[in-house]
Design an enzyme around this catalytic site. Structure first.
Site, PDB file in Angstrom:
ATOM      1  N   LYS B 231      67.955  65.536  88.439  1.00  7.16           N
ATOM      2  CA  LYS B 231      68.232  64.809  89.684  1.00  7.16           C
ATOM      3  C   LYS B 231      67.338  63.576  89.736  1.00  7.16           C
ATOM      4  O   LYS B 231      66.123  63.673  89.886  1.00  7.16           O
ATOM      5  CB  LYS B 231      67.961  65.671  90.917  1.00  7.16           C
ATOM      6  N   GLU B 305      53.707  66.551  87.787  1.00 10.59           N
ATOM      7  CA  GLU B 305      52.940  65.347  87.462  1.00 10.59           C
ATOM      8  C   GLU B 305      52.945  64.527  88.742  1.00 10.59           C
ATOM      9  O   GLU B 305      53.974  63.985  89.125  1.00 10.59           O
ATOM     10  CB  GLU B 305      53.595  64.624  86.284  1.00 10.59           C
ATOM     11  N   CYS B 339      51.870  55.969  88.863  1.00 10.40           N
ATOM     12  CA  CYS B 339      51.018  57.074  89.294  1.00 10.40           C
ATOM     13  C   CYS B 339      49.631  56.960  88.687  1.00 10.40           C
ATOM     14  O   CYS B 339      48.647  57.359  89.289  1.00 10.40           O
ATOM     15  CB  CYS B 339      51.662  58.411  88.965  1.00 10.40           C
ATOM     16  N   GLU B 436      46.403  57.411  97.920  1.00  9.94           N
ATOM     17  CA  GLU B 436      47.222  56.644  96.994  1.00  9.94           C
ATOM     18  C   GLU B 436      48.091  55.671  97.783  1.00  9.94           C
ATOM     19  O   GLU B 436      48.828  56.076  98.679  1.00  9.94           O
ATOM     20  CB  GLU B 436      48.115  57.608  96.199  1.00  9.94           C
TER      21      GLU B 436
END
Lengths: 318, 859
Positions: B231, B305, B339, B436
């Site tokens: 997906k 992750e 990331c 973040e």
């Protein structure tokens, strides 16, 4: 040319702090070639700018008055008049940046340029070009004679022995003496980067050359095995940037040796624009030392104007 | 003349439309940034030396979209699937707002169809000879290469990233992953012979590297013999669908790789489908937690992750100009939507102002523009919501008094752009430093010493990546080893390759993408059957929460067997033996001073053991943390010596241990002797592994060394099974400590005595205090507090189905690594079940250190 570099005192502390990470420099040098590109009119305009920065060069054992004469005429008319006219650039005084010859050919070049009515400078290599392995006394005399013959730019080569043995003070002193001997003539200092053994040495030699009053620092003689490469250039222009930031003095940059294609010329320009800014896109602070480059640029311009690829005989040879 | 007028007019317009907060426009750069130089003549450009537009043509991507009527379905079982009545989602080019195509918002039925297709395909795909699977992957690599240009153009259109990046980074990495994993497919039966595929993998990937990251999942999955249902992220679905079509063209059998599109909730339904054996996720830590909770107790394997706030450390011994370029790669690559973005700049105080000056100058030369312009450094953000959160972070910092630097060029008028941003004057408490941002925003702080640099760098719940900049090799390596991050780059940032695993420590997740280490995420031990536990509902609030609930330890409740010895013909009671807790290298009384009875098979109490509680957990974890760093740093040889010494000391007690085991379990003495001997052997086995699993050199494209180091996790909590109470205990604590972890062990709840008899073995074997800590009591109660402890790095649980579910659910909070048995037992005496590579996998975490090399030059 821009304001002269009066030089500064030798700052050994600064030189000892220099750090150059070669893998990172190589990475950036790769990216410089892919992060920017110019197309169409931009490409044509940039190529013309490159033409004005070319030190049209002949440095051969078989140079005589006749091929120097031809080169000077080409310097005056680097791009075919009709092509310039098609771009509305015919009245912009587009010439090469300078003629660059051996000391013994300076007189020929000065006369030829005078004959063709071209005011660009004649640059002479000097100081035991290309290896610099002659006595200081004769190297200084060479500079003096070249200036006397009418060279207004002197491309000196540095003493690589002093770099490889870490004698920065002696190197500084020698270049200072050349600088003094040049007098009014601009001094371009050739590092002979292919002989210096490491990028760190190249950075340090750049700093010493600028401290000693070089108006330009130049990569190579064209006679070493590695000449003007982007990693070397990156290290040298970073030194120029650092020197400018600390002293306010703008020193020019001249890559020389192995620059042949129009595409490379564009990369050189964008490297200067990215690393140093627009001031370094003009002949007073940027020169491309080359002999065959002009031919490729003229072919690209021909294609830009006509849409056709030129045969060699379509363009006047240098 | 005409041209000049038009140009002036343009400049005026531009100035008017300048983004708020842009105080000092730099007109000379305007046309460059705006790509609006159409009016310029050669003459003008000759004098201005600006950049012009350098567009990559979108025609090939547009043609592909048009060929599909700009309306895309799912790609399932080798063909397009467009069920009726689905809502659609319109994908837009974020740089222009132009609509590209519609895709489907899938429904449950579509998940069903796709998973069924994948299940069916798994039957044949997993049975193919390795060589055949390798040929398929190789063929995909080749076919992808043939369509590189199309893929990169479509990726840039869809995501907004500069074409230079999709062309030079994303797509080449995609190709590289297929080639590399074609190799793993070929070698599976040799290199992974003790493992087998899982079944159907659900891959859920984000929008920042839509194609590249999905490749990181499907390559190892397919190479190991699994099939995949993918997906893609909502914003970026196009290249995944294109890749599915390319795979079909390459001959990949139908159903092996399926793509379904839909919302986030749709993704969760895919993950939860009972036909899915594994969920591979890349994305935010928040969604990672949700998936961990959702899949808890289901037996589905999971790899996450997640996010990061990766430090970028610059020491005074660094090449500062190169560090500045490194920052461009670290935080302005892909608009900072990476990331592993180097978003926290930590600079040695003595060079801070110098570096910041250089950085600001460099920032002024970054060009923003249309993603298909070949000469831009930064493209558009993926979506408006991104732009909004980034703005919020920056404005909050500004309001807090931080200095916000943004270069003065105006932004392109259309499209979702955000300028490169540097925030200084903030510190470790600021939100923009801790959280973040996922945008082109760098925060900078200073440090004084390497020690402080490491502390600041590790002062984050994340641990995805880091870079260290210095020309001082001893410093670089020590810092690289001290950073808690899955990838550390030395004098570089954001370098990737298929041969080196990428993934996080701490709340950046677990599992690796790439390298041999990444393959383990897609296999199970060959002996193990798929888990299909049925734990039912677990009340996470009350589960195992009450202390002493199971067995109120009151005297006279049970018959107590008295230990007697004969001394000179007289039977006298043997000296009472009190079993306390064992932590920090000493026996400790339990905090609550309760004991719990331990019974033999006939129901007689043979001993009382301490009944540990929450506070004992706290103390034991603290002791373990004190011991862990020193233990991890010890020479492996030294650790081995200690473990062999344990074996020696256990053998001295061989008869006694067997007698007690026999009495406790009611097993014949020879059988008990076999368990003791197996335990001695196991200590030898793990002792042998002390200095043989430290890592390897990865064969990446880097000129230099990419070094994989298998590091300890830190503190590992272990709940032992009731079967094989001695061998199970030894089999679990030994691999953990040989690899440098400190452990807090809950021995078998029913039969803890053999583990407690081990105190003497530990004490006589020179094991430093705190490396092994033992808490007796109720397994689930103690487990609850261990798994809820934020500073326990992993939980191994061998207990019930419900307990397994609880552990997985509860681990989500700090994204702890878990290893649970879902209530299943194993044969601890069997070498595969009781001592396989699985144990090493769980006892270590992989760090890849990238060390570029090079100084040789010309002569």
């Amino acid at each position: 040319m821009s304001a002269r570099n009066p030089g500064t005192d030798l700052d050994l502390g600064w030189i000892s702090r220099v750090q150059v990470n070669q893998p990172a420099v190589l990475r950036r040098a790769e990216q410089i070639q892919t992060r920017r590109t110019v197309k169409k009119d931009w490409q044509a305009a940039w190529l013309l700018r490159a033409v004005t920065c070319i030190d049209l060069t002949t440095l051969s054992g078989d140079d005589t008055a006749s091929n120097v004469h031809r080169l000077c005429f080409k310097a005056k008319h680097p791009i075919r008049e009709d092509l310039l006219r098609a771009m509305n650039m015919h009245d912009q005084g587009i010439t090469a940046g300078a003629i660059c010859v051996y000391p013994a050919r300076v007189c020929d070049a000065v006369q030829a340029l005078k004959a063709v009515g071209c005011k660009i400078p004649v640059a002479s290599v000097a100081t035991g070009f290309p290896a610099g392995q002659t006595h200081l006394k004769t190297r200084l005399e060479e500079v003096r004679l070249a200036v006397e013959d009418g060279a207004s730019e002197i491309d000196i080569v540095i003493n690589r022995t002093l770099v490889l043995t870490g004698q920065w003070e002696a190197l500084y002193d020698e270049i200072c003496q050349f600088h003094k001997t040049c007098g009014e003539a601009h001094m371009k200092t050739i590092l002979g980067t292919g002989d210096l053994g490491s990028l760190t040495n190249i950075y340090k030699a750049s700093l010493v050359a600028m401290m000693a009053g070089s108006d330009f620092i130049k990569t190579s003689t064209g006679k070493e095995s590695v000449n003007a490469t982007f990693p070397v250039a990156l290290v040298m222009v970073r030194a120029i940037r650092d020197f400018h930031r600390k002293t306010g003095i703008k020193v020019g940059f001249k890559p020389a040796g192995g620059i042949r294609s129009a595409k490379e010329a564009l990369t050189w320009l964008s490297l200067m624009k990215e690393e140093l800014g627009a001031d370094w896109l003009k002949p007073d602070l940027f020169r491309l030392g080359a002999s065959s480059l002009l031919g490729d640029i003229e072919r690209q311009i021909y294609h830009h104007v006509t849409g056709r690829y030129a045969a060699h005989h379509d363009l006047p040879m240098a | 003349m005409e041209d000049k007028k038009r140009k002036k007019q343009k400049e005026k317009e531009t100035a008017r439309d300048r983004a708020p907060g842009e105080r000092h426009p730099a007109p000379q750069l305007m046309a460059a940034s705006m790509g609006t130089g159409e009016a310029a003549s050669v003459r003008d450009i000759f004098s201005s030396m600006q950049y012009g537009p350098a567009p990559e043509t979108p025609s090939i991507a547009q043609a592909w979209l048009s060929a599909h009527g700009r309306s895309l379905g799912h790609f399932v079982d080798g063909k397009w699937l467009k069920p009726e009545g689905r809502l659609t989602y319109t994908t837009k080019n974020p740089a222009t707002g132009e609509s590209l195509a519609t895709t489907l918002q899938g429904e449950d039925e579509d998940v069903e169809t796709a998973v069924q297709a994948a299940r069916k395909a798994f039957e044949s795909w997993s049975q193919l000879p390795c060589h055949i699977r390798a040929r398929y992957l190789y063929s995909v690599a080749r076919t992808v290469q043939k369509h590189q240009r199309l893929l990169s153009v479509l990726e840039s259109l869809d995501n907004g990233k500069p074409i230079r990046e999709s062309r030079d980074c994303d797509v080449p990495l995609v190709v590289r992953h297929f080639y590399h994993h074609a190799g793993w497919a070929q070698l599976r039966d040799i290199e992974m012979r003790d493992w087998k595929p899982l079944g159907v993998v659900a891959a859920i990937v984000p929008w920042n590297f839509p194609l590249m990251l999905l490749t990181w999942k499907i390559c190892p999955a397919l190479a190991m013999g699994n099939t995949v249902v993918l997906k893609p992220a909502t914003y970026t679905r196009l290249t995944a669908l294109l890749l599915a079509e390319i795979c079909a063209e390459a001959g990949l059998p139908p159903g092996v790789f399926n793509v379904v599109t839909g919302t986030g909730a749709f993704g969760s339904r895919l993950a939860m489908h009972p036909g899915v054996d594994k969920v591979a996720f890349t994305g935010s830590t928040e969604v990672g937690r949700t998936l961990r909770r959702a899949t808890a107790g289901t037996g589905k394997k999971l790899s996450l992750e997640l996010g990061g706030k990766s430090p970028f450390l610059v020491f005074d011994s660094a090449d500062l100009d190169s560090a500045v370029e490194g920052l461009v790669d670290a935080i302005w690559f892909n608009q900072g939507q990476v990331c592993s973005a180097g978003s926290r700049l930590l600079v040695q105080e003595s060079v801070t102002s110098d570096l910041i000056d250089r950085l600001k100058q460099r920032m002024g030369r970054l060009r923003l523009g249309d993603s298909l312009d070949k000469a831009v450094d930064m493209g558009a953000l993926v979506d408006e919501s991104q732009q909004k959160t980034i703005t919020e972070f920056v404005e909050e910092a500004r309001a807090e008094g931080a200095e916000v630097f943004q270069p003065s060029d105006p932004l392109p008028r259309k499209g979702l752009f955000y300028p490169p941003t540097l925030i200084t004057g903030v510190n470790s408490t600021s939100r923009c430093v801790r959280e973040e941002i996922f945008g082109p925003v760098l925060v900078a702080m200073s440090f004084r010493t390497p020690k402080e640099a490491i502390e600041l760098a590790n002062n984050t719940p994340y641990g995805l990546a880091a870079s260290v900049w210095t020309e001082n090799l001893p410093l670089a390596l020590e810092v690289a080893l001290s950073l808690k991050a899955g990838t550390v780059w030395v004098n570089g940032h954001n370098m990737f390759d298929a041969a080196a695993g990428f993934g996080g420590y701490k709340e950046s997740g677990f599992g690796r993408d790439g390298g041999k280490e990444g393959l383990y995420e897609y296999v199970r031990p060959a002996w193990e059957d798929p888990h299909h536990p049925n734990p039912g509902d677990v009340n996470y609030k009350t589960f195992a929460a009450s202390y002493g609930a199971q067995l109120p330890p009151v005297p006279s409740q049970k018959e107590v067997s008295q230990a007697m010895i004969r001394v000179q013909e007289a039977e006298i009671p043997s000296v009472d033996r009190t079993y306390k807790l064992y932590y920090a290298g000493a026996q400790k009384r339990p905090d609550a001073m309760y004991s719990r009875p331990i019974c033999n098979p006939s129901g007689k109490v043979v001993a009382y053991v301490a009944d540990g509680n929450r506070k004992d957990v706290r103390n034991a974890v603290e002791a373990a943390h004190k011991a862990a760093p020193g233990w991890g740093k010890r020479a492996a040889h030294n650790r081995a010596q200690i473990v062999y010494y344990m074996a020696e000391n256990l053998e001295l007690r061989r008869e006694e241990m067997a007698q007690r085991l026999s009495a406790l379990m009611g097993m014949p003495v020879p059988e008990a002797l076999r368990e003791v001997d197996a335990s001695i052997q196991r200590l030898f086995l793990w002792g042998a592994y002390c200095d043989k699993y430290g890592g390897t050199v990865q064969e990446t494209l880097l000129y230099g060394a990419t070094v994989l180091i298998r590091e300890p996790l830190g503190v590992v909590a272990i709940a032992c099974p009731d079967e094989s109470p001695l061998l199970g205990f030894v089999s679990l604590f030994a691999p953990a400590i040989v690899r440098g972890n400190a452990v807090v062990v809950i021995p078998s709840e029913k039969y803890p005595l053999p583990a407690l008899d081990f105190y003497q073995v530990f004490d006589t074997s020179d094991l430093p205090g705190g490396v092994v800590n033992i808490l007796t009591g109720a397994r689930d109660h103690l487990t609850k507090y261990l798994v809820e402890h934020q500073d326990v790095q992993a939980m191994w649980y061998f207990g019930s189905e419900q307990g397994s579910k609880f552990v997985e659910w509860s681990s989500a909070e700090n994204v702890k690594r878990t290893w649970v048995n879902y209530g299943a037992t194993r044969d601890w005496a069997d070498l595969h079940q009781g001592a396989g590579e699985e144990f090493l996998y769980h006892a270590t975490q992989c760090k890849n250190i990238w060390i570029p090399m090079g100084e040789i030059f010309a002569n």
